[in-house]
Design a protein around this motif. Structure first.
Motif, short mmCIF file in Angstrom:
data_model
loop_
_atom_site.label_atom_id
_atom_site.label_comp_id
_atom_site.label_asym_id
_atom_site.label_seq_id
_atom_site.Cartn_x
_atom_site.Cartn_y
_atom_site.Cartn_z
N PRO A 283 0.82 -1.21 0.02
CA PRO A 283 0.00 -0.06 0.11
C PRO A 283 0.89 1.21 -0.03
CG PRO A 283 -0.14 -1.28 2.17
CD PRO A 283 0.54 -1.95 1.15
N ALA A 284 0.30 2.32 -0.39
CA ALA A 284 1.08 3.60 -0.63
C ALA A 284 1.46 4.06 0.80
CB ALA A 284 0.21 4.64 -1.12
N ALA A 285 2.96 4.60 0.81
CA ALA A 285 3.46 4.79 1.92
C ALA A 285 2.92 6.27 2.68
CB ALA A 285 4.99 4.77 1.86
N GLU A 286 3.06 6.84 3.71
CA GLU A 286 2.83 7.79 4.17
C GLU A 286 3.70 8.96 3.70
OE1 GLU A 286 1.67 9.76 8.42
OE2 GLU A 286 0.54 8.03 7.70
N ALA A 287 3.03 10.07 3.36
CA ALA A 287 3.91 11.16 2.91
C ALA A 287 3.50 12.38 3.52
CB ALA A 287 3.98 11.54 1.32
N THR A 288 4.49 13.48 3.41
CA THR A 288 3.94 14.54 4.19
C THR A 288 4.32 15.98 3.04
OG1 THR A 288 5.08 14.02 6.27
CG2 THR A 288 4.70 16.48 6.07
N LEU A 289 3.07 16.78 3.26
CA LEU A 289 2.99 18.08 2.65
C LEU A 289 3.05 19.12 3.26
CD1 LEU A 289 2.21 19.48 -0.09
CD2 LEU A 289 -0.12 19.18 0.55
#
Length: 112
Positions: free
Chosen positions: A49-55
């Motif tokens: 699953p898509a990894a967590e990212a930060t904006l």
């Protein structure tokens, strides 16, 4: 001249998605020999699953940053910088919301 418009309809068969096993246990890659590891290899398994990212965005206007703090999950680093974490598709949609809010508050279209 040959017959125009007279042909046999082509049989349409569904194809497996790349990396999945086709009917009969045959994969879609690596069964023709050669140096490939084949479809049964763990190294070729699709990513999870898509990894967590930060904006994080630093705005020219502190009023834009303070308004965006009303969105759940958005935190402030300082008076002009806001940050949020999540999966990439939701961050992409959220960035669009942020840009529309900023454009409506400043009455200026984005220039980036």
């Amino acid at each position: 001249m040959g017959r125009v418009g007279r042909h046999r309809p082509r049989e349409v068969r569904p194809r497996p998605v790349r990396g999945q096993t086709a009917p009969g246990g045959r994969g879609t890659r690596g069964h023709r020999g050669g140096r490939g590891a084949g479809a049964d290899s763990e190294a070729r398994a699709p990513a999870g699953p898509a990894a967590e990212a930060t904006l994080a965005v630093r705005w020219q206007s502190a009023s834009v940053a303070s308004t965006l703090l009303g969105i759940p999950g958005v935190t402030a680093d300082d008076s002009r910088t806001v940050r949020v974490s999540g999966d990439l598709p939701s961050l992409y949609r959220l960035f669009g919301v942020w840009m529309r809010v900023a454009a409506s508050l400043t009455n200026q279209p984005p220039y980036c």
